[in-house]
Design an enzyme around this catalytic site. Structure first.
Site, PDB file in Angstrom:
ATOM      1  N   GLU A 100       0.885  -1.168   0.000  1.00 23.41           N
ATOM      2  CA  GLU A 100       0.000   0.000   0.000  1.00 23.41           C
ATOM      3  C   GLU A 100       0.920   1.213   0.000  1.00 23.41           C
ATOM      4  O   GLU A 100       1.558   1.509   1.008  1.00 23.41           O
ATOM      5  CB  GLU A 100      -0.886  -0.019   1.243  1.00 23.41           C
ATOM      6  CG  GLU A 100      -1.822  -1.202   1.326  1.00 23.41           C
ATOM      7  CD  GLU A 100      -2.970  -1.115   0.325  1.00 23.41           C
ATOM      8  OE1 GLU A 100      -3.671  -2.118   0.152  1.00 23.41           O
ATOM      9  OE2 GLU A 100      -3.145  -0.047  -0.275  1.00 23.41           O
ATOM     10  N   CYS A 117      -2.512   9.107   2.475  1.00 22.36           N
ATOM     11  CA  CYS A 117      -2.172   8.600   1.140  1.00 22.36           C
ATOM     12  C   CYS A 117      -3.255   8.918   0.130  1.00 22.36           C
ATOM     13  O   CYS A 117      -3.009   8.925  -1.067  1.00 22.36           O
ATOM     14  CB  CYS A 117      -1.976   7.094   1.210  1.00 22.36           C
ATOM     15  SG  CYS A 117      -3.425   6.264   1.856  1.00 22.36           S
TER      16      CYS A 117
END
Ligand SMILES: NC(=O)c1ccc[n+]([C@@H]2O[C@H](COP(=O)([O-])OP(=O)(O)OC[C@H]3O[C@@H](n4cnc5c(N)ncnc54)[C@H](O)[C@@H]3O)[C@@H](O)[C@H]2O)c1
Ligand SMILES: O=C[C@H](O)CS(=O)(=O)O
Length: 483
Positions: A251, A285
């Site tokens: 990720e 993010c």
């Protein structure tokens, strides 16, 4: 709240003693004051943790899903009950406002709940054979020992988003949290301990990232590394894991575009863009990194946005009604200011903010910033800023703005603001991202698969997909005498 030394190595159900000589200090980013010291460990402790996880694997993986789910459910209950205290610890080490921190802890607990439920739904398959002389089946089996490496920006939820599915699947884990925020990881280990998770199933090592990582990468016992962090480190792990063809779930970084069409609800869109950009001070993010606003509404949108941004309150996350805490460290402040400086040198206009803020506090504060007159040559349009800055560009044509939005190596999240359903679906389908929010900028939830494409990652976390990362699907072909 903390002793001068806090135990941070948890192996085989025991908290290892710390030698003062090998410690690292954890600081409060809001005040720059030291909070405590934790162990700065390395290869030796990591090898010991991997061995403990390996020895615990057979018994843990042979439990039924229902048996494993009971541990996860108990951990969920313990985490929910303790959310206020855990939130304070999270704010102290990471800086985000307390309400966000408590929200993160509750969100982290919900991953434990979701995978407590999923653990009992680890289905296999019985395949219709094309010949009567065979019976075919597929059985899901835990991959084995998992190495988990997590970032500092969500120091609680990024851990349970990995450990909950891994444990539900029957895997055992060695966790290395971010050096900036080990305290939330320590608390999660204590929760698993109080939930009665058997010794060796979860293990924690804090310290030398490279040395710990090398052990996880080179020890053949470790079958899978699950990582959340920057794309740069993700690429390093891909290179280093190639030697053993180790399974990876990654990720990584993001650079989310937000596209506001002329038919968007201005009040809703400005509030959502602010929510996306300034949650965790832009240190997420999936936050908006680029803002594209249709020319017909650009002035009204920008004026309303500026009014709302100017109302945001900076301060320590433990203070009441603070919207923006400090950035994680001075390096982060400098990176944010570098993006602002580069943009203004190339012609950008600072509509508000554009500098560090230290009026009253010593921490790493940066004023919420809006930049206009943006051009694609600016760093801020290609590098993840990870801070409270919004560059605004205008557009007129839908297919053109989709091209601009897709013009990045990242592919994590993108957002569309429109009240037109056809446009929402048409544009969402054309955006090259793992996640698209339509009039929604908080897509992450345990029941949905979260993850990026291109250089934003490999694999998914959340939903039933999240458990698949930690399962091998073994195909068994049985020859039978059908006479
Ligand atoms: N896609 C997602 O779900 C997601 C979620 C949160 C953060 N992120 C990304 O993470 C980044 C910010 O987090 P960060 O600054 O902690 O990232 P980072 O990559 O610097 O560090 C992440 C983790 O990797 C460890 N690490 C660093 N170098 C290592 C090495 N050589 N070997 C082993 N481990 C190593 C760090 O100690 C930390 O635990 C941003 O790019 C953000 O977009 C992505
Ligand atoms: O920073 C990245 C996190 O994944 C954000 S969220 O908590 O999933 O929204």
């Amino acid at each position: 709240m903390f002793e001068s030394l806090t135990k941070s190595i948890f192996i085989n159900g025991k908290w290892e003693a710390i030698s003062e000589a090998h410690t690292e200090t954890i600081y409060n980013p809001a005040t720059l004051e030291p909070i405590t010291k934790v162990a700065h460990a390395g290869a030796k402790e990591t090898t010991k943790a991997i061995t403990a996880a390996d020895e615990a694997f057979p018994q843990w993986s042979q439990k039924t899903g229902r048996e494993r789910s009971r541990y996860l459910y108990k951990a969920y209950q313990l985490m929910q009950e303790d959310a206020e205290r855990l939130g304070k610890i999270l704010t102290m080490e990471q800086g985000k406002p307390l309400n966000e921190a408590i929200g993160e802890v509750k969100g982290a607990a919900n991953f434990l709940l979701w995978y407590a439920e999923e653990a009992s739904r680890n289905y296999g398959e019985w395949l219709p054979s094309s010949t009567n002389s065979k019976r075919l089946m597929v059985i899901p089996q835990a991959v084995g020992v998992v190495g988990a490496i997590t970032p500092w920006n969500f120091p609680s939820s990024m851990i349970t988003r990995k450990l909950a599915p891994a444990l539900a699947a029957g895997c055992t884990v060695v966790l290395k949290p971010a050096p900036e925020t080990p305290l939330s990881a320590i608390e999660i280990m204590k929760i698993f301990e109080r939930a009665g998770v058997p010794n060796g199933v979860v293990n924690l090592v804090t310290g030398d990232a490279k040395a710990i990582g090398q052990q996880l990468l080179t020890n053949k016992v470790v079958q899978h590394i699950t990582f959340t962090g920057s794309t740069a480190v993700g690429k390093y792990l891909i290179r280093e894991s190639a030697q053993q063809v180790k399974k990876l779930s990654l990720e990584l970084g993001g650079h989310a575009p937000s596209i506001v069409f002329a038919d968007a609800d201005l009040d809703k869109a400005t509030s959502l863009v602010i929510g996306s950009k300034f949650r965790n001070n832009g240190q997420t993010c999936i936050c908006t990194n680029r803002l594209y606003v249709h020319q017909h509404i650009a002035n009204d949108f920008a004026n309303l946005l500026k009014v709302k941004v100017s109302q945001l309150k900076l301060g320590s996350g433990l203070e009441n009604e603070v919207d923006l805490g400090p950035l994680i460290n001075q390096k982060a402040c400098e990176k944010v200011h570098d993006h602002v400086k580069d943009a203004t040198e190339k012609g950008a206009i600072v509509e508000c903010g554009g500098e560090q803020w230290n009026d009253k506090l010593d921490g790493h504060y940066y004023k919420p910033t809006i930049l206009s007159n943006i051009s694609d040559e600016m760093k801020i349009m290609h590098e993840e800023t990870f801070g409270p800055v919004i560059p605004i560009q205008t557009f007129t044509d839908e297919s053109e703005v989709i091209k601009q939005a897709n013009n990045t190596d990242y592919g994590l999240a993108a957002y569309v603001f429109t009240e037109n359903t056809n446009r929402a679906i048409r544009v969402s389908e054309k955006l090259d991202y793992g996640i698209v929010g339509v009039n929604d900028v908080f897509p992450a939830t345990p029941e949905a698969p979260f993850g990026g494409i291109k250089q934003s990652g490999i694999g998914k976390e959340g939903g039933h997909h999240g458990m698949d990362e930690f399962l091998e699907k073994k195909y068994i072909s049985i020859g039978i005498d059908s006479k």
